[in-house]
Design an enzyme around this catalytic site. Structure first.
Site, short mmCIF file in Angstrom:
data_model
loop_
_atom_site.label_atom_id
_atom_site.label_comp_id
_atom_site.label_asym_id
_atom_site.label_seq_id
_atom_site.Cartn_x
_atom_site.Cartn_y
_atom_site.Cartn_z
N LYS A 26 38.60 41.62 36.05
CA LYS A 26 37.51 42.36 36.69
C LYS A 26 38.02 43.03 37.97
O LYS A 26 38.88 42.46 38.67
CB LYS A 26 36.38 41.37 36.98
CG LYS A 26 35.07 41.96 37.43
CD LYS A 26 33.99 40.87 37.49
CE LYS A 26 32.66 41.38 37.96
NZ LYS A 26 31.61 40.34 37.93
N SER A 75 27.56 41.40 35.62
CA SER A 75 28.36 42.46 36.17
C SER A 75 29.77 42.56 35.59
O SER A 75 30.46 43.56 35.84
CB SER A 75 28.46 42.30 37.69
OG SER A 75 29.10 41.07 38.03
N SER A 120 26.86 36.64 35.51
CA SER A 120 27.67 37.84 35.28
C SER A 120 28.86 37.66 34.34
O SER A 120 29.49 38.64 33.97
CB SER A 120 28.16 38.41 36.61
OG SER A 120 27.11 39.04 37.28
#
Lengths: 471, 70
Positions: free
Chosen positions: A80, A156, A180
């Site tokens: 990420k 996310s 997330s």
């Protein structure tokens, strides 16, 4: 070897170790897929082809010299965009930090994966500063769901889930503050593990909410999630929240099967409010599971308070972290994010203290539930992936009213709030052909139980990653 | 906690935003008011919980209390 991208990370590592393929071939294969598919999915924000190929070639040379391979030797992974990568700015999906100086060292989590032999392909799309459940990134474009590119990938860590689902990385790292990791894993039909708070170091990861942030893997199989967890978990002097406790050997118990386990279903609080197609898939999975282990319905008093309390803590801590930039450079933020950070700066301090007291109560209540059962089961999300154009639609679940994008975390938020380990495993497709996830929640430091149960779902044919149309 | 409505709410948000140095352009002000109202809704949902006085916020920072360790 053809179809390298369909191999789970652990099996790919074995193929490289045993000489059935090479790290360079795997890297080239994955880079070709990223080049072909990423324009349509937008999972990657940065691709590092030269660095990845150099690392893969070094891995092959090390193996040829007899160097003992790590458990992920030569396996292409991605992280990420909030995970510090030596040589890149850790921009966290933002424009604000795109011009920051490059990180001088890797985040601990990435360093541990590299030490295990993993080859980094790049960094992955996310909601700006992890503030969302949909990866509708206003700076770099939305990440699209590999099952239907008109739909969100979840967030996310949307890029992290979409990359695995589309065969653009063998495994990825995500972060989870309110769901997330688990939400995008569920919406993309892959496996996502949020460990116990403090079990995996957050050092070198851009924070969203200090006391709620967790780091964890997104993978194609539960065995891969267990493998990555075993590499990632452990104390870290760079992270003051890292737990000193020894790490359970999750690989040793992974195949132990369901015998003797008791699970609880939070029906009224977390199942009944979900959309009918999600409830149907969940009930069918639990009915099949109940032939192999004891299932009972349970309640966790005060669990409903977890969502508002978690919202207060998340936005107040996030606002505190970004305060100077919100004051000095607000135009560099996404408009929705900056106004939430501004609003959180105006809350009374007593509200934050109260929310943390609620947290202690919810943790205690869930602890009481775990005296009766070994794990709790819920659907991961209350509905399958919404269309990108639907995320602002106002819905109501169990009296909680809000935009669809916020309600995606309805069933995940209470358990990150309590800091408990939780795993999302796909359990099939809803009638529209979209993946549905089941969440397994364990007691603190109960990763071995959570992963064992997730593996049971695979072994019994009840769950497991689903091949997306792009795989 | 009582949250005012209408113009009183807007005046409160304006004053607090100025005080905390996070005032926004006029065209974004309705979004700030909306975000503040939503967060105060969350705050209000926690107001009436009968939490025993001995429960400390600090307990929330101990991710794994000793009694929870397996």
């Amino acid at each position: 070897m053809n179809g390298l991208h369909a191999l789970p990370a652990g099996e790919l590592a074995a193929a490289i170790r045993e000489g059935r393929t090479t790290a360079t071939a795997a890297c080239e294969h994955y880079l070709a897929r990223v080049a072909a598919l990423n324009p349509a999915v937008n999972a990657y924000l940065t691709v590092l082809p030269e660095e990845a190929l150099a690392a893969a070639q070094a891995a092959d040379e090390a193996l040829a010299r007899g160097w003992p391979p790590g458990p992920l030797h030569g396996v292409p992974i991605a992280v990420k965009d909030l995970v510090a990568v030596r040589g890149l700015p850790a921009r966290a999906g933002s424009a604000l930090r795109a011009d920051d100086p490059p990180a001088t060292e890797d985040a601990t989590a990435l360093a541990r994966l590299r030490a295990a032999g993993a080859v980094l392909l790049g960094t992955l799309n996310m909601d700006e500063f992890a503030a969302g459940f949909t990866t509708e990134n206003s700076h770099y474009g939305p990440c699209r769901n590999p099952w239907d590119r008109q739909r969100v990938a979840g967030g996310s860590s949307g890029g992290s889930a979409a990359a695995v689902a589309a065969g653009m990385a063998a495994a990825t790292l995500g972060s989870d503050t309110n769901g997330s990791i688990r939400v995008p894993a569920a919406l993309c039909g892959v496996v996502g593990l949020k460990p116990t708070y403090g079990r995996v170091s957050r050092a070198g990861v851009v924070p969203f909410s200090w006391s709620l942030d967790h780091i964890g893997p997104i993978t194609r199989t539960v065995a891969d999630a267990a493998l990555l967890f075993s590499i990632l978990a452990g104390p870290d002097p760079r992270d003051p929240s890292a737990l000193p406790d020894p790490v359970a050997d999750v690989l040793a118990t992974l195949e132990a099967g369901p015998g003797g386990l008791r699970v609880g279903v939070l029906r009224r609080q977390c199942v009944a409010p979900c959309f009918p197609e999600v409830v149907a898939a969940f009930d069918a999975a639990v009915a099949r599971l109940s032939r192999h282990l004891a299932v009972e319905e349970v309640e966790a008093p005060d669990l409903e308070s977890a969502r508002p309390a978690s919202a207060v803590i998340t936005w107040v801590e996030g606002s505190g972290y970004h305060r100077r930039d919100v004051q000095a450079r607000p135009e560099r933020f996404d408009p929705i994010t900056r106004n939430r950070f501004r609003a959180a700066a105006l809350l009374p301090a007593a509200a934050y203290a109260q929310a943390q007291r609620v947290r202690a109560v919810v943790r205690q209540r869930l602890g009481e539930a775990f005296r009766r059962v070994d794990a709790l089961l819920t659907p991961t999300t209350p509905f399958a992936a919404p269309l990108l154009v639907e995320t602002s639609e106002v819905l109501e679940l169990n009296g909680v009213r809000g935009p669809a994008r916020g309600l995606l975390g309805f069933a995940t938020q209470p358990f990150s709030f309590a800091g408990l380990p939780a795993l999302s495993v796909p359990i099939g497709l809803a009638p529209g052909g979209l993946p549905v996830g089941l969440q397994v929640v364990g007691p603190a430091l109960g990763e071995a139980t959570v992963l064992r149960l997730g593996r049971c779902l695979e072994m019994l044919g009840i769950g497991g990653a689903l091949p997306s149309p792009l795989l | 906690m009582r949250v005012p409505e209408g113009q009183a709410l807007e005046a409160l948000v304006r004053a607090l935003a100025d005080w905390h140095g996070v005032a926004c352009p006029e065209e974004e002000f309705p979004q700030l008011v909306q975000a503040f109202r939503a967060l105060m809704g969350a705050v209000g949902a926690l107001d009436d919980l009968p939490i025993p006085p001995e429960v400390e916020p600090a307990a929330a920072y101990r991710p794994v209390p000793p009694e929870a360790r397996p």
